[in-house]
Design a protein around this motif. Sequence first.
Motif, PDB file in Angstrom:
ATOM      1  N   ARG A 144       0.830  -1.293   0.022  1.00 48.80           N
ATOM      2  CA  ARG A 144      -0.161   0.026  -0.035  1.00 48.80           C
ATOM      3  C   ARG A 144       0.896   1.140  -0.022  1.00 48.80           C
ATOM      4  NH1 ARG A 144      -5.392   1.140  -1.052  1.00 48.80           N
ATOM      5  NH2 ARG A 144      -6.864  -0.284  -0.149  1.00 48.80           N
ATOM      6  N   LEU A 200      -6.179   1.648   7.734  1.00 46.62           N
ATOM      7  CA  LEU A 200      -6.175   2.308   6.506  1.00 46.62           C
ATOM      8  C   LEU A 200      -7.202   3.119   5.842  1.00 46.62           C
ATOM      9  CD1 LEU A 200      -4.579  -1.001   4.668  1.00 46.62           C
ATOM     10  CD2 LEU A 200      -3.533   1.104   5.064  1.00 46.62           C
ATOM     11  N   ARG A 242      -1.551   5.373   1.950  1.00 46.96           N
ATOM     12  CA  ARG A 242      -2.258   5.218   0.779  1.00 46.96           C
ATOM     13  C   ARG A 242      -1.734   6.305  -0.120  1.00 46.96           C
ATOM     14  NH1 ARG A 242      -7.968   5.472   3.185  1.00 46.96           N
ATOM     15  NH2 ARG A 242      -8.280   5.903   0.806  1.00 46.96           N
ATOM     16  N   ASN A 277      -7.770  -1.065  -6.839  1.00 47.25           N
ATOM     17  CA  ASN A 277      -7.223  -0.765  -5.634  1.00 47.25           C
ATOM     18  C   ASN A 277      -5.529  -0.755  -5.568  1.00 47.25           C
ATOM     19  OD1 ASN A 277      -9.578  -0.339  -3.686  1.00 47.25           O
ATOM     20  ND2 ASN A 277      -9.959  -2.242  -4.404  1.00 47.25           N
ATOM     21  N   PRO A 323      -1.915   0.050  -5.614  1.00 48.13           N
ATOM     22  CA  PRO A 323      -1.265   1.252  -5.612  1.00 48.13           C
ATOM     23  C   PRO A 323      -0.696   1.788  -6.864  1.00 48.13           C
ATOM     24  CG  PRO A 323      -0.896   0.031  -3.648  1.00 48.13           C
ATOM     25  CD  PRO A 323      -1.608  -0.955  -4.695  1.00 48.13           C
TER      26      PRO A 323
END
Length: 308
Positions: free
Chosen positions: A33, A160, A170, A296, A298
């Motif tokens: 992440r 998160l 994030r 999702n 990164p």
Amino acid sequence: MMTTELLIAFLASTAGAATPLVVASMGELVTERSGVLNLGLEGMMLMGAVVGFGVTLGTGSMVLGLLAAAAAGMLMSLVFGFLVLTLQTNQVATGLALTLFGLGASAFLGRGFVGQTVEPMPHLSFPVLSDLPFIGPLLFRFDAMVYASVALVLLIGWMLARTRLGLVIRAVGESPHSAHAIGFPVIGLRYGTVLFGGALAGLGGAYLSLALTPMWVEGMTAGRGWIALAQVVFATWKPRGVLIGAYLFGGVTVLQFHGQGMGLAIPSEFLSMLPYLATIVVLVIICRNPQTILLNKPMSLGQHFKPD
């Protein structure tokens, strides 16, 4: 035919088999992440397994063994972090090298432990609840690590999604340059997530040698580090997906042993490969829709960042 007793045993065994995967995968999820790809999980888990077993065997304290396993994982991840974050080496190549190092180093350190055993991690007992029919053995007779792994998923998911730290992690994973421009310490934060991931990988490995099979066997992770990496993708970088994936893999793993015990006319080699075959099938299905993977992921995963 599966009786109630066999069903309870199967489900309870699934939780045990899934626990090291949940722990290691959640550490890798946090690391990824932040934009860092660590392929050294297998080596870190092996080092955690051998160090945790050795310290527990020498001191008689499982708590010290678990702490030592976490420290061993953190030490290896610190080396990884120095190479990829400070020296800017290739993350994929460095992670693979770390796995090979862990395979060799754990085999060397564990030579004197072969054939020795320790007392397995004790199961917790809850008054009244543990004695309930069906529900008791299914939910209230596990060791502390099983419950801790589920709590870890909930805690990291909350962190998160709901905390400033999670937002910063994030943000760094999405755009490290933008995060740096507004004053966030990108390198320092990535070091923190790498160390956190290493500690959990070490704990996941220690669970194998202290709970599942309370002894040291060379290469005892048997590819679980790679499965943990695949689970992060399977979960599309979501904590709850990691939990689901780990229990699915754990169930397939346990199924092979129950199948052999029930005398199914299926070659044992085929049953042994079922967990890995299931993982490949799931990943192929997921990857058929690129949008699912990109949802999702990164944006800076695996990319270098060098402060100006």
